[in-house]
Structure formats: structure tokens, C-alpha cells
Design an enzyme around this catalytic site. Sequence first.
Site, PDB file in Angstrom:
ATOM      1  N   ASN A   9       0.859  -1.177   0.000  1.00  0.00           N
ATOM      2  CA  ASN A   9       0.000   0.000   0.000  1.00  0.00           C
ATOM      3  C   ASN A   9       0.903   1.237   0.000  1.00  0.00           C
ATOM      4  O   ASN A   9       1.423   1.620   1.035  1.00  0.00           O
ATOM      5  CB  ASN A   9      -0.896  -0.038   1.259  1.00  0.00           C
ATOM      6  CG  ASN A   9      -1.752   1.207   1.405  1.00  0.00           C
ATOM      7  OD1 ASN A   9      -1.842   2.023   0.488  1.00  0.00           O
ATOM      8  ND2 ASN A   9      -2.372   1.358   2.572  1.00  0.00           N
ATOM      9  N   LYS A  11       0.134   4.237  -0.411  1.00  0.00           N
ATOM     10  CA  LYS A  11      -0.551   5.440   0.081  1.00  0.00           C
ATOM     11  C   LYS A  11      -0.299   6.607  -0.878  1.00  0.00           C
ATOM     12  O   LYS A  11      -0.170   6.380  -2.088  1.00  0.00           O
ATOM     13  CB  LYS A  11      -0.138   5.735   1.524  1.00  0.00           C
ATOM     14  CG  LYS A  11      -0.293   4.483   2.415  1.00  0.00           C
ATOM     15  CD  LYS A  11      -0.170   4.739   3.868  1.00  0.00           C
ATOM     16  CE  LYS A  11      -0.319   3.420   4.622  1.00  0.00           C
ATOM     17  NZ  LYS A  11      -0.279   3.573   6.063  1.00  0.00           N
ATOM     18  N   HIS A  98      -9.581   1.038   4.867  1.00  0.00           N
ATOM     19  CA  HIS A  98      -8.324   1.303   5.580  1.00  0.00           C
ATOM     20  C   HIS A  98      -8.607   2.294   6.708  1.00  0.00           C
ATOM     21  O   HIS A  98      -9.436   3.204   6.555  1.00  0.00           O
ATOM     22  CB  HIS A  98      -7.283   1.868   4.609  1.00  0.00           C
ATOM     23  CG  HIS A  98      -5.921   1.933   5.210  1.00  0.00           C
ATOM     24  ND1 HIS A  98      -5.547   2.927   6.087  1.00  0.00           N
ATOM     25  CD2 HIS A  98      -4.856   1.093   5.096  1.00  0.00           C
ATOM     26  CE1 HIS A  98      -4.301   2.706   6.481  1.00  0.00           C
ATOM     27  NE2 HIS A  98      -3.853   1.593   5.896  1.00  0.00           N
ATOM     28  N   GLU A 100      -7.093   4.795   7.691  1.00  0.00           N
ATOM     29  CA  GLU A 100      -6.913   6.211   7.307  1.00  0.00           C
ATOM     30  C   GLU A 100      -8.157   6.722   6.575  1.00  0.00           C
ATOM     31  O   GLU A 100      -8.532   7.887   6.719  1.00  0.00           O
ATOM     32  CB  GLU A 100      -5.645   6.360   6.447  1.00  0.00           C
ATOM     33  CG  GLU A 100      -4.398   6.196   7.301  1.00  0.00           C
ATOM     34  CD  GLU A 100      -3.172   5.674   6.552  1.00  0.00           C
ATOM     35  OE1 GLU A 100      -3.154   5.703   5.311  1.00  0.00           O
ATOM     36  OE2 GLU A 100      -2.226   5.223   7.239  1.00  0.00           O
ATOM     37  N   GLU A 170      -5.395  -4.837  10.696  1.00  0.00           N
ATOM     38  CA  GLU A 170      -4.392  -3.795  10.908  1.00  0.00           C
ATOM     39  C   GLU A 170      -4.694  -3.038  12.195  1.00  0.00           C
ATOM     40  O   GLU A 170      -5.524  -2.109  12.198  1.00  0.00           O
ATOM     41  CB  GLU A 170      -4.413  -2.803   9.742  1.00  0.00           C
ATOM     42  CG  GLU A 170      -4.109  -3.426   8.399  1.00  0.00           C
ATOM     43  CD  GLU A 170      -3.541  -2.396   7.429  1.00  0.00           C
ATOM     44  OE1 GLU A 170      -2.427  -2.605   6.960  1.00  0.00           O
ATOM     45  OE2 GLU A 170      -4.211  -1.382   7.188  1.00  0.00           O
ATOM     46  N   GLY A 176       2.258   2.585  10.752  1.00  0.00           N
ATOM     47  CA  GLY A 176       3.193   3.696  10.574  1.00  0.00           C
ATOM     48  C   GLY A 176       3.878   4.150  11.842  1.00  0.00           C
ATOM     49  O   GLY A 176       4.499   5.208  11.868  1.00  0.00           O
ATOM     50  N   SER A 216       3.331  -1.767  10.467  1.00  0.00           N
ATOM     51  CA  SER A 216       4.786  -1.810  10.704  1.00  0.00           C
ATOM     52  C   SER A 216       5.392  -3.180  10.436  1.00  0.00           C
ATOM     53  O   SER A 216       6.340  -3.592  11.109  1.00  0.00           O
ATOM     54  CB  SER A 216       5.120  -1.308  12.118  1.00  0.00           C
ATOM     55  OG  SER A 216       4.698   0.027  12.274  1.00  0.00           O
TER      56      SER A 216
END
Length: 253
Positions: A9, A11, A98, A100, A170, A176, A216
Amino acid sequence: MRQYLVAGNWKMNKTLHEALALTSEVVNMISDEVTTPVTVVLCPPTAYLSTLNRYLETSRNVVLGAQNCHEKAAGAYTGEVSAPMLQSIGVSYVILGHSERRQYFGETSSQLAEKVNSALTNGLKPIFCCGESLEQREGGDYVALVQNQLTESLFHLSAEAFANVVIAYEPIWAIGTGLTASSQQAQEMHAALRGHLAGKYGPQVADDTTILYGGSCNEKNAQELFAQPDVDGGLIGGASLKSREFVNIVKSF
Ligand code: PGA
């Protein structure tokens, strides 16, 4: 049969020039070095999907994924991209839900259910993301909470439709941040999600479902994570931006 899968991904990263370089490096390394049967999905920014598709036409096990799609097929939705559009340019997978997208763009469970429907109707395989925040984990009922994310956005599907869905667990606190879930924490959740799927769709469908870990994941911890019986690969963010590291992750099975 359960499929092993690693998705990158990217992003909102990379210029076109950088994206082309990363793609050709990954494709070449995969074809030279990877012998295990694993599907590799590259999820670049939408703007590059069509161009990158030409690089992937001849590669056996590297395919394209989008990072999102709209729930409607077409219409007055300025700035959006739909599942039929993605399908028409050779995209195979789409990341949906996701954290985000949920956090910054307010995506809800019911909206995600519609996005999942649109993806499946148009021949795209959703990589459906779920996961808890640190606060929710510390609150203690995080397993039920993540199971409920599946219930709300996926459990309207027939078993036949569900067979095309990939799950990505996730934990938000691991995305991140450099804080990876331990292999035990990942396995605990993956087994609980598989059990939840078995309750709805039966043991065979649950056993056949690919459940990825994301957060991560890197070349150092991938091997231990992927060795867990219910971890079938990874959704890789930061570490997918470097060809050598990403391919090392693919080789971790
Ligand atoms: P990360 O991101 O690997 O950079 O933690 C994973 C993701 O957000 O899919």
C-alpha cells in the site's frame, strides 16, 4: 485453498518516475527470486494504475490493486473513482476500509458494505481492512469490536461472494508507528476472526479465507508473523516503498 498474499500500500507517495522505477525493480526481483506461490499486489496511487498496468501485463504473479473506490458505479461525484473504472484499466484488487479512510474521510461500516458490493459486482477483490485503536485495545473488548467490523460490512454477502474477499487485520496503533503487533497478538486476532467467519460461513470458507496482517510489518519481523498458522501474508505500507525490503518481505514465507 487458502492463498498467500503480500500487498504493498504505497498510500500517497511517489512521483510517476519513482513509481515506474519501483514497479520494474519489484517485478524483476520477484521473477528472479520468488519461487513460492504467493500473489503480490501493488497498490499505487490511482493516477498511476493505468500506466503501471502495462508493466505488469507479462508478470505472472504481480497484479494491481487500488487504494479505494466509490460505492456508486458512475455519477456526479467529483474527484472519485468507481469500481467499473478500475476494472476497465486492469485492476484486480481494491483496499477498502483502511483506517486512514475511516479516520480522515469518515467512511462508515454501512458505506463500506456498499463499496464491497460495488467492488465484487465489478470483478474486483476487496482487501477489507479492520482493526482496533490503542484505546480500544486497552479497553479490553477489542476482539469483539474487530469481529463486529466484519459483521457490519461483510456478513450480508453470500458465501460465494465472500470467497473473493481478503481480510487485512491492521491494529491502528501499529500503522506507521514502528510498533508491530507481536506474532502472538496477530495470531490471537487472526484465529478469532477466522472463528467468526466459520460461525457465519462454515469452517471450509473460513479456512480458505486469506487473512493478512498489517502495521509496521518489515523485512525483520515478516518471517515470524507469516509463520503463524492464521497469518496468510501482509498489507505493507512504509516498507513497500523500497523494492529490496518489499521483495524480502514477499520471500518471508
Ligand atoms: P505501515 O502501514 O506498514 O506503514 O505500518 C500499513 C498500512 O497502513 O496498510
